[in-house]
Design an enzyme around this catalytic site. Structure first.
Site, PDB file in Angstrom:
ATOM      1  N   ASP A 161       0.847  -1.199   0.000  1.00  0.00           N
ATOM      2  CA  ASP A 161       0.000   0.000   0.000  1.00  0.00           C
ATOM      3  C   ASP A 161       0.881   1.248   0.000  1.00  0.00           C
ATOM      4  OD1 ASP A 161      -2.148  -1.683   0.279  1.00  0.00           O
ATOM      5  OD2 ASP A 161      -2.252  -1.461   2.467  1.00  0.00           O
TER       6      ASP A 161
HETATM    7  N1  URA Z   1      -1.128  -5.925   3.878  1.00  0.00           N
HETATM    8  C1  URA Z   1      -1.627  -4.675   3.927  1.00  0.00           C
HETATM    9  O1  URA Z   1      -2.658  -4.438   4.525  1.00  0.00           O
HETATM   10  N2  URA Z   1      -0.961  -3.712   3.288  1.00  0.00           N
HETATM   11  C2  URA Z   1       0.207  -3.913   2.632  1.00  0.00           C
HETATM   12  O2  URA Z   1       0.790  -2.977   2.097  1.00  0.00           O
HETATM   13  C3  URA Z   1       0.721  -5.211   2.600  1.00  0.00           C
HETATM   14  C4  URA Z   1       0.029  -6.220   3.221  1.00  0.00           C
END
Ligand code: URA
Length: 240
Positions: free
Chosen positions: A112
């Site tokens: 993310d």
């Molecule tokens: N899980 C998440 O919630 N975000 C990420 O960036 C990676 C794994």
């Protein structure tokens, strides 16, 4: 005694060479051969199984196809960067790489925009598939900073599998290491959408910060934020 051929004159199947060196898949390449669009040293290619080496001049229509080198890269993603080629708001992680690398790499799993840590990239599609497919059980390890102290019951639930909002199947078994009461290492073998944040939400907690420390046999080590390195062969081979 066997003689090792220099890499330059190793022979490979024509369809394999073309699938690695162009954007066409093996089956698309076979179609191009049937359509008589591929030539080897000036003669129309006869079959997908035909063997070629670097010494042959392989052309698609009039374009000479050059053997593509495979590249495997680890990068320590800073917050604010996005794991996509383009975005209207955020800069792409690819901006942190030199142009010659950035042109044809795919992400082997995404983070993310606010997550930091290890992102793997390659132009080897088989490899990126193996890294990300849950079938290959490459555990991804995240350091998770939590809003609330984690309970023993929540840890049990994360380990055995939780039901994510809007999904039917439980998450696959995970591993949890307690670092402090509000910080854990969570290891998961899947990569569902926002999985870590949703797993913690499912056990009544909230993720304040998320940082990926390793993927399978590749660790972030002392790679500084925003820095990248090419993986060594041993790390790449973990997945071959
Ligand atoms: N899980 C998440 O919630 N975000 C990420 O960036 C990676 C794994």
């Amino acid at each position: 005694m066997g003689v090792t051929k220099p890499d330059d004159i190793k022979k490979v199947r024509l369809d394999k060479f073309l699938a690695k060196s162009t954007t066409y898949s093996r089956s698309e390449v076979k179609r191009l051969i049937r359509q008589k669009r591929i030539s080897v040293d000036g003669e129309l290619a006869k079959a997908a199984e035909q063997k070629v080496s670097r010494l042959n001049r392989v052309k698609l229509d009039e374009e000479l196809i050059v053997k593509r080198e495979l590249t495997y890269i680890a990068i320590n993603k800073p917050a604010g960067y996005i794991c996509a080629a383009q975005d209207e708001v955020h800069p792409s992680v690819l901006k942190l790489l030199p142009k010659e690398h950035a042109s044809d790499l795919h992400f082997a799993g995404r983070l993310d925009v606010d997550t930091t840590g290890l992102v793997l990239l390659s132009n080897d599609g088989n490899w990126t598939h193996r890294v990300t497919s849950p079938k290959h059980e490459n555990f991804k390890v995240y350091r998770v900073d939590l809003a609330e102290p984690i309970s023993a019951q929540a840890v049990e639930q994360l380990i055995s599998g939780v039901k994510l909002r809007g999904e039917d199947n439980l998450t696959l078994p995970a591993k949890v290491d307690l670092l402090t009461e509000k910080q854990i290492l969570l290891s998961i073998s899947e990569g569902r959408y926002h999985q870590v944040k949703r797993m913690l939400a499912a056990v009544g907690n909230h993720v304040n910060r998320l940082h990926r420390v390793s993927v399978g046999g590749v660790s972030i080590g002392d790679l500084a934020e925003g820095e990248w390195k090419e993986l060594d062969l041993a790390q790449v081979k973990n997945y071959l």
